[in-house]
Write a protein that holds these residues in place. Structure first.
Motif, mmCIF file in Angstrom:
data_model
loop_
_atom_site.group_PDB
_atom_site.id
_atom_site.type_symbol
_atom_site.label_atom_id
_atom_site.label_comp_id
_atom_site.label_asym_id
_atom_site.label_seq_id
_atom_site.Cartn_x
_atom_site.Cartn_y
_atom_site.Cartn_z
ATOM 1 N N LYS A 3 1.346 -7.772 -4.016
ATOM 2 C CA LYS A 3 2.172 -6.578 -3.332
ATOM 3 C C LYS A 3 1.249 -6.303 -2.064
ATOM 4 O O LYS A 3 -0.021 -6.447 -1.970
ATOM 5 C CB LYS A 3 2.269 -5.576 -4.187
ATOM 6 C CG LYS A 3 2.801 -5.793 -5.684
ATOM 7 C CD LYS A 3 2.936 -4.453 -6.501
ATOM 8 C CE LYS A 3 3.772 -4.923 -7.750
ATOM 9 N NZ LYS A 3 3.567 -3.509 -8.726
ATOM 10 N N ILE A 4 2.051 -5.429 -1.370
ATOM 11 C CA ILE A 4 1.325 -4.656 -0.298
ATOM 12 C C ILE A 4 0.832 -3.319 -0.846
ATOM 13 O O ILE A 4 1.877 -2.426 -1.245
ATOM 14 C CB ILE A 4 2.204 -4.686 1.012
ATOM 15 C CG1 ILE A 4 2.350 -5.968 1.467
ATOM 16 C CG2 ILE A 4 1.296 -3.900 2.116
ATOM 17 C CD1 ILE A 4 3.296 -6.177 2.878
ATOM 18 N N ARG A 5 -0.396 -3.027 -0.845
ATOM 19 C CA ARG A 5 -0.738 -1.649 -1.487
ATOM 20 C C ARG A 5 -0.775 -0.749 -0.298
ATOM 21 O O ARG A 5 -1.960 -0.807 0.530
ATOM 22 C CB ARG A 5 -2.006 -1.694 -2.389
ATOM 23 C CG ARG A 5 -1.946 -2.880 -3.382
ATOM 24 C CD ARG A 5 -1.156 -2.148 -4.598
ATOM 25 N NE ARG A 5 -1.297 -3.011 -5.773
ATOM 26 C CZ ARG A 5 -0.791 -2.651 -7.028
ATOM 27 N NH1 ARG A 5 -0.215 -1.382 -7.120
ATOM 28 N NH2 ARG A 5 -0.936 -3.297 -7.983
ATOM 29 N N ILE A 6 -0.018 0.442 -0.212
ATOM 30 C CA ILE A 6 -0.362 1.236 1.007
ATOM 31 C C ILE A 6 -1.199 2.443 0.508
ATOM 32 O O ILE A 6 -0.982 2.881 -0.781
ATOM 33 C CB ILE A 6 0.831 1.924 1.308
ATOM 34 C CG1 ILE A 6 1.989 0.956 1.667
ATOM 35 C CG2 ILE A 6 0.753 2.967 2.351
ATOM 36 C CD1 ILE A 6 1.728 -0.024 2.749
ATOM 37 N N ASN A 80 -5.941 -8.907 -7.623
ATOM 38 C CA ASN A 80 -4.764 -8.982 -8.195
ATOM 39 C C ASN A 80 -3.910 -9.768 -7.073
ATOM 40 O O ASN A 80 -2.738 -9.994 -7.393
ATOM 41 C CB ASN A 80 -3.953 -7.588 -8.356
ATOM 42 C CG ASN A 80 -2.903 -7.586 -9.160
ATOM 43 O OD1 ASN A 80 -2.993 -8.409 -10.104
ATOM 44 N ND2 ASN A 80 -1.798 -6.990 -8.673
ATOM 45 N N GLY A 81 -4.650 -10.300 -6.135
ATOM 46 C CA GLY A 81 -3.648 -10.768 -5.015
ATOM 47 C C GLY A 81 -3.059 -10.026 -3.981
ATOM 48 O O GLY A 81 -2.297 -10.763 -3.287
ATOM 49 N N ASP A 82 -3.195 -8.779 -4.006
ATOM 50 C CA ASP A 82 -2.657 -7.812 -3.310
ATOM 51 C C ASP A 82 -3.179 -7.705 -1.768
ATOM 52 O O ASP A 82 -4.448 -7.904 -1.651
ATOM 53 C CB ASP A 82 -2.479 -6.493 -3.813
ATOM 54 C CG ASP A 82 -1.898 -6.276 -5.105
ATOM 55 O OD1 ASP A 82 -0.909 -7.321 -5.507
ATOM 56 O OD2 ASP A 82 -2.176 -5.469 -6.197
ATOM 57 N N GLU A 83 -2.197 -7.393 -0.924
ATOM 58 C CA GLU A 83 -2.760 -6.872 0.362
ATOM 59 C C GLU A 83 -2.999 -5.406 0.540
ATOM 60 O O GLU A 83 -2.194 -4.796 -0.276
ATOM 61 C CB GLU A 83 -2.040 -7.347 1.463
ATOM 62 C CG GLU A 83 -2.078 -8.822 1.521
ATOM 63 C CD GLU A 83 -1.051 -9.521 2.776
ATOM 64 O OE1 GLU A 83 -1.649 -9.961 3.876
ATOM 65 O OE2 GLU A 83 0.140 -9.304 2.667
ATOM 66 N N LEU A 134 8.236 0.532 5.459
ATOM 67 C CA LEU A 134 8.626 -0.958 6.298
ATOM 68 C C LEU A 134 8.001 -2.019 5.175
ATOM 69 O O LEU A 134 8.760 -3.261 5.056
ATOM 70 C CB LEU A 134 7.602 -0.931 7.112
ATOM 71 C CG LEU A 134 7.764 -0.267 8.695
ATOM 72 C CD1 LEU A 134 6.657 -0.111 9.512
ATOM 73 C CD2 LEU A 134 9.012 -0.743 9.006
ATOM 74 N N ALA A 135 7.193 -1.824 4.252
ATOM 75 C CA ALA A 135 6.824 -2.593 3.213
ATOM 76 C C ALA A 135 7.882 -2.995 2.131
ATOM 77 O O ALA A 135 8.157 -4.016 1.818
ATOM 78 C CB ALA A 135 5.643 -2.323 2.250
ATOM 79 N N ALA A 136 8.807 -1.836 2.026
ATOM 80 C CA ALA A 136 9.891 -1.943 1.002
ATOM 81 C C ALA A 136 10.804 -2.872 1.824
ATOM 82 O O ALA A 136 11.956 -3.442 1.101
ATOM 83 C CB ALA A 136 10.606 -0.364 0.884
ATOM 84 N N GLN A 137 11.077 -2.774 3.216
ATOM 85 C CA GLN A 137 11.809 -3.464 3.858
ATOM 86 C C GLN A 137 11.712 -5.235 3.907
ATOM 87 O O GLN A 137 12.359 -6.013 4.272
ATOM 88 C CB GLN A 137 12.071 -3.157 5.446
ATOM 89 C CG GLN A 137 12.954 -1.590 5.440
ATOM 90 C CD GLN A 137 12.612 -0.880 6.571
ATOM 91 O OE1 GLN A 137 12.406 -1.745 7.728
ATOM 92 N NE2 GLN A 137 12.740 0.295 6.797
ATOM 93 N N ALA A 140 5.663 -8.044 6.589
ATOM 94 C CA ALA A 140 4.455 -8.650 6.376
ATOM 95 C C ALA A 140 3.346 -7.422 6.498
ATOM 96 O O ALA A 140 3.541 -6.643 7.415
ATOM 97 C CB ALA A 140 4.197 -9.973 6.839
ATOM 98 N N ALA A 141 2.258 -7.499 5.805
ATOM 99 C CA ALA A 141 1.239 -6.568 6.139
ATOM 100 C C ALA A 141 0.872 -6.379 7.655
ATOM 101 O O ALA A 141 0.750 -5.457 8.101
ATOM 102 C CB ALA A 141 -0.069 -6.867 5.305
#
Length: 284
Positions: A3-6, A80-83, A134-137, A140-141
């Motif tokens: 996932k992209i973690r904000i 976890n493989g997240d950004e 933007l992540a929900a849309q 990319a990070a």
């Protein structure tokens, strides 16, 4: 695929409900009362800070996020493989962004991005929520980071303080120190420009009338603002004052979402009680 973690530091002043709604993780700055350090938003409240400050006749010191805690969060996301996209308070006010860059380097975390918000309080919060949307849309990070950094200069962050002594003692705004030294009973509008605080228009009078006049003075800017969202952020104001500002903004029939948040410990330590700001994205 991760996932992209904000993520953001605690000075973004987002409410718990907003953090949960948008899945945002927070790293607290630290508030130091004499020799004891407390995690902002976790171990001490703004009202407790005010009691201490009034008793001791000084403001607390504040410190950047703890390196070990930042390392722990980033390491978990990386495994976890997240950004990870991190938003920090303006580098002119804190070394927090540098702490996060050191964490990124130690972990060799190529998927970690550190954004200097060049702002404070919900001036950061606006950017954080924008990134989450933007992540929900599905962006990319790197695309999110690029867009946020292109738009951050549009954030309009200002507030009026009831008492100059907190800002003067904290030393974060040199123009306020000068005003305080003159013993003038002024209530300046503090504006964030290029990541730094400067005193703008000065008001006199009772804080409830000052706050409403401050908001009314922005009417042209407000009518041209991004209509998506606006924040009313305060450091402990009377409910009637907050509602008067909310009703004024509603009366403009411009904003889709008006959010009210209370400032956390770091912002309250520097601005003192009775401060209120209206924060939004300016015209694109």
């Amino acid at each position: 695929m991760g996932k992209i973690r904000i993520t953001a530091d605690s000075t973004c002043d987002l409410s718990e409900s907003l953090l949960q709604k948008y899945g945002i993780s927070i790293l607290p700055l630290n508030i130091v009362l004499d020799m004891k350090s407390y995690s902002d938003g976790e171990e001490i409240s703004p009202d407790e800070i005010y009691v201490w400050s009034e008793k001791m006749h000084k403001t607390p010191k504040t410190a950047a996020v703890a390196y070990d805690r930042a390392l722990e969060m980033a390491s978990a996301f990386q495994k976890n493989g997240d950004e990870m996209i991190f938003f920090g308070i303006s580098e002119s006010m804190s070394t927090t962004c540098n702490v996060m860059r050191m964490v990124k380097e130690e972990l060799n975390y190529t998927g970690m991005y550190v954004i200097d918000s060049q702002n404070l309080s919900t001036g950061i919060g606006l950017q954080v929520l924008r990134a989450a949307e933007l992540a929900a849309q599905g962006l990319a990070a790197q695309e999110i980071v690029t867009q946020i950094e292109q738009e951050r200069g549009r954030v309009r962050a200002s507030f009026v303080v009831e008492r100059l002594d907190y800002l003067a003692m904290g030393g974060r705004c040199s123009s306020v120190v000068a005003l305080f030294g003159g013993k003038l009973k002024l209530k300046p509008r503090i504006e964030v420009t290029d990541g730094k605080m400067e005193a703008g228009k000065k008001y006199r009078g009772n804080q409830d009338k000052v706050i409403l006049k401050y908001v009314q003075d922005m009417e042209m800017q407000l009518r041209q603002a991004d209509p998506h969202r606006i924040f009313i952020t305060h450091s402990g104001c009377e409910e009637a004052v907050i509602r008067s500002v909310e009703e004024y903004l509603k009366g403009l029939h411009h904003f889709e979402e008006i959010l009210i948040t209370r400032a956390g410990g770091v912002i309250s330590s520097h601005c003192g009680p009775g401060t209120l700001g209206v924060l939004f994205y300016g015209k694109g």
